[in-house]
Write an enzyme that holds these catalytic residues in place. Structure first.
Site, PDB file in Angstrom:
ATOM      1  N   HIS A  57       0.856  -1.185   0.000  1.00  0.00           N
ATOM      2  CA  HIS A  57       0.000   0.000   0.000  1.00  0.00           C
ATOM      3  C   HIS A  57       0.896   1.240   0.000  1.00  0.00           C
ATOM      4  O   HIS A  57       1.713   1.417   0.898  1.00  0.00           O
ATOM      5  CB  HIS A  57      -0.896   0.008   1.233  1.00  0.00           C
ATOM      6  CG  HIS A  57      -1.815  -1.173   1.313  1.00  0.00           C
ATOM      7  ND1 HIS A  57      -3.114  -1.145   0.848  1.00  0.00           N
ATOM      8  CD2 HIS A  57      -1.612  -2.437   1.786  1.00  0.00           C
ATOM      9  CE1 HIS A  57      -3.673  -2.339   1.038  1.00  0.00           C
ATOM     10  NE2 HIS A  57      -2.778  -3.138   1.600  1.00  0.00           N
ATOM     11  N   LEU A  58       0.713   2.093  -1.011  1.00  0.00           N
ATOM     12  CA  LEU A  58       1.499   3.326  -1.105  1.00  0.00           C
ATOM     13  C   LEU A  58       0.692   4.560  -0.691  1.00  0.00           C
ATOM     14  O   LEU A  58       1.239   5.653  -0.598  1.00  0.00           O
ATOM     15  CB  LEU A  58       2.041   3.497  -2.527  1.00  0.00           C
ATOM     16  CG  LEU A  58       3.111   2.470  -2.921  1.00  0.00           C
ATOM     17  CD1 LEU A  58       3.512   2.642  -4.377  1.00  0.00           C
ATOM     18  CD2 LEU A  58       4.327   2.572  -2.012  1.00  0.00           C
ATOM     19  N   ASP A 147      -8.856  -5.045  -2.544  1.00  0.00           N
ATOM     20  CA  ASP A 147      -8.135  -5.302  -1.292  1.00  0.00           C
ATOM     21  C   ASP A 147      -8.463  -4.254  -0.243  1.00  0.00           C
ATOM     22  O   ASP A 147      -8.508  -3.053  -0.527  1.00  0.00           O
ATOM     23  CB  ASP A 147      -6.630  -5.334  -1.525  1.00  0.00           C
ATOM     24  CG  ASP A 147      -5.884  -5.682  -0.248  1.00  0.00           C
ATOM     25  OD1 ASP A 147      -6.083  -6.805   0.249  1.00  0.00           O
ATOM     26  OD2 ASP A 147      -5.148  -4.830   0.270  1.00  0.00           O
ATOM     27  N   HIS A 174      -8.943 -10.038  -1.341  1.00  0.00           N
ATOM     28  CA  HIS A 174      -8.959  -9.940   0.118  1.00  0.00           C
ATOM     29  C   HIS A 174     -10.207 -10.708   0.542  1.00  0.00           C
ATOM     30  O   HIS A 174     -11.326 -10.303   0.244  1.00  0.00           O
ATOM     31  CB  HIS A 174      -9.038  -8.470   0.531  1.00  0.00           C
ATOM     32  CG  HIS A 174      -9.246  -8.237   1.991  1.00  0.00           C
ATOM     33  ND1 HIS A 174      -8.293  -7.660   2.790  1.00  0.00           N
ATOM     34  CD2 HIS A 174     -10.297  -8.492   2.807  1.00  0.00           C
ATOM     35  CE1 HIS A 174      -8.742  -7.564   4.031  1.00  0.00           C
ATOM     36  NE2 HIS A 174      -9.970  -8.063   4.060  1.00  0.00           N
ATOM     37  N   HIS A 227      -2.783 -12.530   1.418  1.00  0.00           N
ATOM     38  CA  HIS A 227      -2.436 -12.718   2.838  1.00  0.00           C
ATOM     39  C   HIS A 227      -3.208 -13.826   3.570  1.00  0.00           C
ATOM     40  O   HIS A 227      -3.986 -13.574   4.501  1.00  0.00           O
ATOM     41  CB  HIS A 227      -2.578 -11.409   3.606  1.00  0.00           C
ATOM     42  CG  HIS A 227      -3.797 -10.581   3.295  1.00  0.00           C
ATOM     43  ND1 HIS A 227      -5.082 -11.096   3.257  1.00  0.00           N
ATOM     44  CD2 HIS A 227      -3.922  -9.268   3.004  1.00  0.00           C
ATOM     45  CE1 HIS A 227      -5.931 -10.120   2.973  1.00  0.00           C
ATOM     46  NE2 HIS A 227      -5.249  -9.007   2.815  1.00  0.00           N
ATOM     47  N   ASP A 300       2.357  -7.044   2.337  1.00  0.00           N
ATOM     48  CA  ASP A 300       1.174  -6.281   2.738  1.00  0.00           C
ATOM     49  C   ASP A 300       1.595  -5.037   3.525  1.00  0.00           C
ATOM     50  O   ASP A 300       0.989  -4.695   4.556  1.00  0.00           O
ATOM     51  CB  ASP A 300       0.200  -7.142   3.539  1.00  0.00           C
ATOM     52  CG  ASP A 300      -1.172  -6.474   3.717  1.00  0.00           C
ATOM     53  OD1 ASP A 300      -1.414  -5.457   3.064  1.00  0.00           O
ATOM     54  OD2 ASP A 300      -1.982  -6.978   4.518  1.00  0.00           O
ATOM     55  N   PHE A 318      -6.171  -1.102  10.898  1.00  0.00           N
ATOM     56  CA  PHE A 318      -5.425  -2.330  10.647  1.00  0.00           C
ATOM     57  C   PHE A 318      -4.191  -2.024   9.804  1.00  0.00           C
ATOM     58  O   PHE A 318      -4.222  -1.167   8.933  1.00  0.00           O
ATOM     59  CB  PHE A 318      -6.291  -3.334   9.866  1.00  0.00           C
ATOM     60  CG  PHE A 318      -7.457  -3.899  10.613  1.00  0.00           C
ATOM     61  CD1 PHE A 318      -7.280  -4.952  11.503  1.00  0.00           C
ATOM     62  CD2 PHE A 318      -8.748  -3.414  10.410  1.00  0.00           C
ATOM     63  CE1 PHE A 318      -8.358  -5.515  12.176  1.00  0.00           C
ATOM     64  CE2 PHE A 318      -9.828  -3.964  11.072  1.00  0.00           C
ATOM     65  CZ  PHE A 318      -9.637  -5.011  11.962  1.00  0.00           C
ATOM     66  N   GLY A 319      -3.093  -2.784  10.033  1.00  0.00           N
ATOM     67  CA  GLY A 319      -1.966  -2.740   9.111  1.00  0.00           C
ATOM     68  C   GLY A 319      -0.639  -2.430   9.760  1.00  0.00           C
ATOM     69  O   GLY A 319      -0.567  -1.669  10.735  1.00  0.00           O
TER      70      GLY A 319
END
Length: 424
Positions: A57-58, A147, A174, A227, A300, A318-319
């Protein structure tokens, strides 16, 4: 730039020199020489194909406080990644020719490594209307995914797969059944009971995978699972592969390295989706990689601001980030203890993800693109999140001691990053 890397250790070849001309590998051998070429002395460090991450993720556009294409791809370069695939849960979502073009232009302007952008399956990732898969594939979409959220409608997913199959595109999922999440913030297990926090049951993931592999069988579409985190999911994917269904799957480093029992407290640096599962789930993921059920490793990488992540499991997003720590963590905790071989680890982050999506990367042979990473396998380091190139500092691995540190990264023969203390 033409370049000659001297005395690099290449797997299955030993100590060799690598000559790079016009962005490609011109020769691999011993005692190579070439006039008027820049020489890099590797001094026995390992030279691998540039790592490939099909799930990051950018955040740009819309989430630049968390990450930008520029900072995220610099983090990728520091981690040895030369090709990364960016997820579409941005603002706006790339779901049209115009929004995809904007992302591609920004990548061209600011990216340090190669970025292949995903496009959403449904408009605005809302699950109600499909994007124009055929046109967007032609315009540069890497693959299609919502996702961050699961596609809830089986009919919508079936239609997406039919169109993707016709366009020669991949559907990447996802997998999460919203009706089974119950507002959970961590795995529904012993730790959620201990911390009195709502849990996410494993079946919320596996039931979606079971649905989708049957849809993939019906359509013949290539279906890739993001994932994977549960033993039931591994079993479903294994059975699907045995049945000849075109399904592939990835696993993230944090799910290989940690389980719910490793969560020390209500610390949101351990909060990710899917969550850290049980010890049995973690072991099933390792076994799934080793037997080929799971095809590759993807980070991820999901940066957030420190303020966002300071509110505990209930109120933080989340993340976690992963680009700058993936190889050292995996090398230290799996190759050093002989769970994985070095060749297996390298394959899972180079050639395997490239093969899944028919990318011409992840190899190191004469004629191939000179995407390369030099790694000092003997160098030890303590992970310090304050030194990340990424804007995100959200990692559960801060202050972990690791070994196997990338020291130089090349994209198409150009040195895009060098570690200051590297002996090159």
């Amino acid at each position: 730039m033409n370049l000659l890397i001297k005395n690099a250790h290449v797997l299955e070849q030993g100590l060799v020199d690598v000559l790079i001309e016009c962005g490609k590998i011109k020769a691999i051998g011993t005692n190579l020489s070439k006039p008027n070429v820049k020489v890099v002395e590797a001094k026995g460090q390992y030279l691998f194909p540039g790592f490939v991450d099909v799930h990051i993720h950018l955040r740009e556009p819309g989430g630049e406080a968390k990450e930008t294409i520029e900072t995220g791809t610099l983090a990728a370069a520091r981690g040895g990644f030369t090709t990364v695939c960016s997820m579409p849960n941005t603002n706006p979502v790339p779901d049209s020719e115009e929004s995809l073009k904007e992302v591609l232009n920004r990548i061209e302007e600011t990216a340090h490594v190669r970025v292949l952008p995903y496009v959403a399956i449904t408009k605005s990732q809302e699950g109600y209307a499909l994007v124009d898969i055929d046109t967007l594939k032609d315009q540069g979409a890497f693959a299609f995914t919502d996702d961050g959220v699961g596609v809830q409608s089986a009919n919508m997913m079936l239609d997406a797969m039919k169109r993707a199959k016709k366009a020669g595109a991949s559907i990447v999922a996802h997998c999460e059944e919203n009706t089974l999440v119950y507002d959970g913030v961590m795995h529904d297990g012993q730790k959620s009971i201990e911390l009195n926090l709502p849990g996410i049951p494993s079946v919320s993931e596996s039931v979606h995978i079971a649905r989708d592999v049957l849809l993939a069988e019906a359509t013949g579409c290539h279906y890739h699972v993001c994932h994977v985190s549960t033993k039931e999911s591994v079993r479903v994917i294994r059975d699907a592969k045995r049945a000849g269904i075109p399904v592939t799957a990835e696993v993230s480093p944090h799910h290989l390295l940690l389980c719910e029992g490793d969560i020390p407290s209500d610390d949101a640096n351990y909060k990710m989706n899917p969550p850290l599962r049980s010890k049995d789930d973690r072991q099933a993921l390792i076994e799934g990689l080793l037997d080929g059920t799971l095809d590759c490793i993807a980070t991820d990488h999901a940066p957030h601001t420190e303020q966002e992540k300071s509110n505990g499991f209930l109120n933080s997003p989340f993340g976690i980030v992963g680009l700058e720590t993936a190889f050292p963590l995996l090398y230290t905790h799996f190759v050093k203890n002989n769970t994985f071989t070095l060749q297996q680890l390298v394959d899972w982050i180079t050639i395997k993800p490239s093969q899944i999506f028919n990318l011409p990367y992840g190899t190191m042979k004469v004629g191939s693109v000179a995407d390369l990473v030099l790694v000092d396998l003997d160098q030890q380091q303590t992970i310090d999140s304050s030194e990340f190139a990424s804007k995100g500092r959200n990692t559960p691995f801060n202050q972990w001691n690791v070994q196997g540190i990338p020291t130089m990264t090349l994209v198409e023969g150009k040195i895009i990053w060098r570690k200051e203390e590297a002996h090159v």
